[in-house]
Design a protein around this motif. Structure first.
Motif, mmCIF file in Angstrom:
data_model
loop_
_atom_site.group_PDB
_atom_site.id
_atom_site.type_symbol
_atom_site.label_atom_id
_atom_site.label_comp_id
_atom_site.label_asym_id
_atom_site.label_seq_id
_atom_site.Cartn_x
_atom_site.Cartn_y
_atom_site.Cartn_z
ATOM 1 N N GLU A 191 0.824 -1.200 0.000
ATOM 2 C CA GLU A 191 0.000 0.000 0.000
ATOM 3 C C GLU A 191 0.871 1.269 0.000
ATOM 4 O O GLU A 191 2.030 1.258 0.405
ATOM 5 N N THR A 192 0.282 2.353 -0.452
ATOM 6 C CA THR A 192 0.940 3.661 -0.406
ATOM 7 C C THR A 192 0.781 4.253 0.987
ATOM 8 O O THR A 192 -0.314 4.264 1.546
ATOM 9 N N PHE A 193 1.895 4.739 1.558
ATOM 10 C CA PHE A 193 1.863 5.310 2.913
ATOM 11 C C PHE A 193 2.048 6.822 2.876
ATOM 12 O O PHE A 193 2.709 7.370 1.991
ATOM 13 N N ILE A 194 1.457 7.453 3.871
ATOM 14 C CA ILE A 194 1.600 8.893 4.078
ATOM 15 C C ILE A 194 2.228 9.086 5.450
ATOM 16 O O ILE A 194 1.664 8.640 6.451
ATOM 17 N N PHE A 195 3.385 9.729 5.506
ATOM 18 C CA PHE A 195 4.115 9.891 6.768
ATOM 19 C C PHE A 195 4.366 11.367 7.054
ATOM 20 O O PHE A 195 4.275 12.218 6.176
ATOM 21 N N PHE A 196 4.745 11.627 8.308
ATOM 22 C CA PHE A 196 5.289 12.931 8.652
ATOM 23 C C PHE A 196 6.622 13.114 7.932
ATOM 24 O O PHE A 196 7.373 12.155 7.737
ATOM 25 N N ASN A 197 6.919 14.343 7.542
ATOM 26 C CA ASN A 197 8.197 14.654 6.911
ATOM 27 C C ASN A 197 9.345 14.347 7.862
ATOM 28 O O ASN A 197 9.307 14.703 9.029
ATOM 29 N N LYS A 198 10.378 13.677 7.345
ATOM 30 C CA LYS A 198 11.505 13.239 8.173
ATOM 31 C C LYS A 198 12.243 14.416 8.805
ATOM 32 O O LYS A 198 12.695 14.344 9.958
ATOM 33 N N ASP A 199 12.393 15.528 8.070
ATOM 34 C CA ASP A 199 13.109 16.686 8.599
ATOM 35 C C ASP A 199 12.282 17.424 9.643
ATOM 36 O O ASP A 199 12.824 18.033 10.565
ATOM 37 N N TYR A 200 10.963 17.371 9.512
ATOM 38 C CA TYR A 200 10.067 18.067 10.437
ATOM 39 C C TYR A 200 9.986 17.334 11.777
ATOM 40 O O TYR A 200 10.002 17.946 12.838
ATOM 41 N N ALA A 201 9.890 15.999 11.732
ATOM 42 C CA ALA A 201 9.769 15.196 12.963
ATOM 43 C C ALA A 201 10.629 13.940 12.812
ATOM 44 O O ALA A 201 10.118 12.837 12.605
ATOM 45 N N PRO A 202 11.957 14.084 12.893
ATOM 46 C CA PRO A 202 12.862 12.956 12.633
ATOM 47 C C PRO A 202 12.665 11.757 13.558
ATOM 48 O O PRO A 202 12.675 10.611 13.107
ATOM 49 N N HIS A 203 12.500 12.007 14.862
ATOM 50 C CA HIS A 203 12.335 10.896 15.807
ATOM 51 C C HIS A 203 11.038 10.146 15.524
ATOM 52 O O HIS A 203 11.011 8.910 15.502
ATOM 53 N N TYR A 204 9.964 10.881 15.289
ATOM 54 C CA TYR A 204 8.667 10.266 15.017
ATOM 55 C C TYR A 204 8.733 9.459 13.720
ATOM 56 O O TYR A 204 8.168 8.361 13.626
ATOM 57 N N HIS A 205 9.405 9.991 12.724
ATOM 58 C CA HIS A 205 9.547 9.296 11.437
ATOM 59 C C HIS A 205 10.250 7.949 11.633
ATOM 60 O O HIS A 205 9.837 6.927 11.065
ATOM 61 N N GLU A 206 11.305 7.949 12.437
ATOM 62 C CA GLU A 206 12.048 6.705 12.695
ATOM 63 C C GLU A 206 11.190 5.674 13.417
ATOM 64 O O GLU A 206 11.270 4.475 13.144
ATOM 65 N N VAL A 207 10.361 6.139 14.341
ATOM 66 C CA VAL A 207 9.480 5.219 15.066
ATOM 67 C C VAL A 207 8.504 4.545 14.104
ATOM 68 O O VAL A 207 8.235 3.336 14.209
ATOM 69 N N LEU A 208 7.974 5.297 13.145
ATOM 70 C CA LEU A 208 7.047 4.718 12.171
ATOM 71 C C LEU A 208 7.733 3.644 11.334
ATOM 72 O O LEU A 208 7.130 2.597 11.029
ATOM 73 N N LEU A 209 8.979 3.864 10.957
ATOM 74 C CA LEU A 209 9.727 2.855 10.203
ATOM 75 C C LEU A 209 9.947 1.592 11.053
ATOM 76 O O LEU A 209 9.863 0.471 10.551
ATOM 77 N N GLU A 210 10.218 1.812 12.348
ATOM 78 C CA GLU A 210 10.385 0.666 13.260
ATOM 79 C C GLU A 210 9.100 -0.143 13.367
ATOM 80 O O GLU A 210 9.124 -1.383 13.404
ATOM 81 N N LEU A 211 7.973 0.534 13.403
ATOM 82 C CA LEU A 211 6.680 -0.150 13.494
ATOM 83 C C LEU A 211 6.446 -1.038 12.274
ATOM 84 O O LEU A 211 6.042 -2.198 12.395
ATOM 85 N N CYS A 212 6.707 -0.498 11.104
ATOM 86 C CA CYS A 212 6.522 -1.280 9.880
ATOM 87 C C CYS A 212 7.476 -2.466 9.851
ATOM 88 O O CYS A 212 7.098 -3.568 9.441
ATOM 89 N N ALA A 213 8.710 -2.261 10.292
ATOM 90 C CA ALA A 213 9.686 -3.342 10.319
ATOM 91 C C ALA A 213 9.227 -4.466 11.241
ATOM 92 O O ALA A 213 9.443 -5.655 10.960
ATOM 93 N N PHE A 214 8.574 -4.094 12.345
ATOM 94 C CA PHE A 214 8.059 -5.104 13.276
ATOM 95 C C PHE A 214 7.057 -6.016 12.589
ATOM 96 O O PHE A 214 6.993 -7.216 12.869
ATOM 97 N N TYR A 215 6.264 -5.442 11.664
ATOM 98 C CA TYR A 215 5.258 -6.238 10.958
ATOM 99 C C TYR A 215 5.783 -6.830 9.646
ATOM 100 O O TYR A 215 5.019 -7.376 8.859
ATOM 101 N N GLY A 216 7.112 -6.687 9.435
ATOM 102 C CA GLY A 216 7.757 -7.416 8.352
ATOM 103 C C GLY A 216 7.837 -6.747 7.004
ATOM 104 O O GLY A 216 8.022 -7.417 5.992
ATOM 105 N N PHE A 217 7.734 -5.419 6.946
ATOM 106 C CA PHE A 217 7.858 -4.771 5.640
ATOM 107 C C PHE A 217 8.398 -3.347 5.779
ATOM 108 O O PHE A 217 8.414 -2.766 6.864
ATOM 109 N N THR A 218 8.881 -2.827 4.654
ATOM 110 C CA THR A 218 9.322 -1.438 4.571
ATOM 111 C C THR A 218 8.246 -0.643 3.858
ATOM 112 O O THR A 218 7.842 -1.009 2.748
#
Length: 293
Positions: free
Chosen positions: A188-215
């Motif tokens: 699916e297509t994802f919509i995220f917070f901008n990495k430069d605007y909220a870097p820590h939050y952006h990284e957490v979202l990537l970690e969440l997806c990795a937990f469920y087995g995908f990028t």
């Protein structure tokens, strides 16, 4: 040493040109040069390298400029606080918050404070975590509501609540019945917070997806949580948002699946200046701490 010496020094340090600095200060150049010489003689350090071609700060001058600028910022904060005391806590009280946590509680906070301090003008600003920290350090806001972490020796931080995460999707376009189906979202297509605007939050979202087995395939970005939810509603993709958003969203076209299996949370914190011991700030923090999510 007088304040005018420091103001003249900063003007020359900024312009690196005595003529332009004198024009900026509305004085002639000779008196300005004398003031700088007096300052250098008093502190027994050469602050500028002067020749016919250019003016440069010495290493001592660069250090002095940094410290003097901080001194004037501190003096401005002292002046503002003194004015508030003299006015019996009138004037302005500025509250900043991030878009992902705005709720009716903040409106209730304003009502509560307005009842206690009727002569205060309360202002709300939607500001990113990074910019809030900088603004608080500079005395531009009085209270911040952010997503941690925070590292600043000038700021007090109190945990307000811990927020989980939820997938948000358009019910008419995607069918998700439980958390078990989250791995099926890999295409699916994802919509995220901008990495430069909220870097820590952006990284957490990537970690969440990795937990469920995908990028995640991040195609769209936004700096505002309400814009992200609207983009999801318009069918431009799905997203992962703080669960607090799900609790406050009643749109029947939008669905939320809370991610309970993954042990990832964000701390929502209340931040104030360590130099601020005003009653109005204490009242605001105490009021919000009653509403643990």
């Amino acid at each position: 040493m007088e304040l005018r010496h420091l103001k003249y020094f900063l003007a020359v340090a900024e312009e690196l040109n005595f003529t332009k600095a004198a024009e900026k200060l509305f004085i002639s150049q000779p008196p300005l040069s004398r003031q700088i010489i007096e300052l250098e003689e008093e502190i027994q350090a050469r602050l500028f390298i002067r020749n016919n071609k250019k003016v440069e700060l010495t290493e001592a001058g660069k250090y002095f400029e940094k410290e003097v600028r901080e001194l004037f910022q501190h003096l401005e904060r002292i002046t503002i606080k003194t004015q508030k005391i003299a006015e019996n806590v009138s004037g302005e009280f500025r509250i900043a918050y991030i878009s992902s946590i705005y709720s009716s509680v903040i409106s209730e906070l304003i009502q509560h404070l307005k009842a206690e301090y009727p002569y205060v003008n309360f202002k709300l600003f939607e500001v990113s975590t990074t910019k809030q920290i900088s603004a608080l350090e500079q005395g531009k806001i009085d209270l911040g509501i952010i997503r941690s972490p925070i590292k600043s020796p000038k700021i007090n931080s109190k945990l307000w609540f811990q927020d989980g995460f939820s997938v948000v999707y358009n019910k008419g376009l995607i069918q998700i019945n439980s958390e078990k189906e989250i791995p099926n979202l890999k295409d699916e297509t994802f919509i995220f917070f901008n990495k430069d605007y909220a870097p820590h939050y952006h990284e957490v979202l990537l970690e969440l997806c990795a937990f469920y087995g995908f990028t995640p395939k991040v195609v769209h970005e936004s700096n505002n949580i309400n814009s992200i939810v609207q983009l999801v509603k318009n069918g431009l993709g799905i997203s992962i948002v703080p669960s607090n958003i799900a609790k406050n969203n009643k749109d029947s076209e939008i669905g939320f699946i809370e991610l309970k299996k993954v042990n990832l949370y964000t701390d929502v914190s209340l931040i104030t200046s360590k130099e601020d011991d005003s009653e109005i700030t204490k009242s605001a923090v105490e009021f919000l701490l009653q509403f643990k999510k």
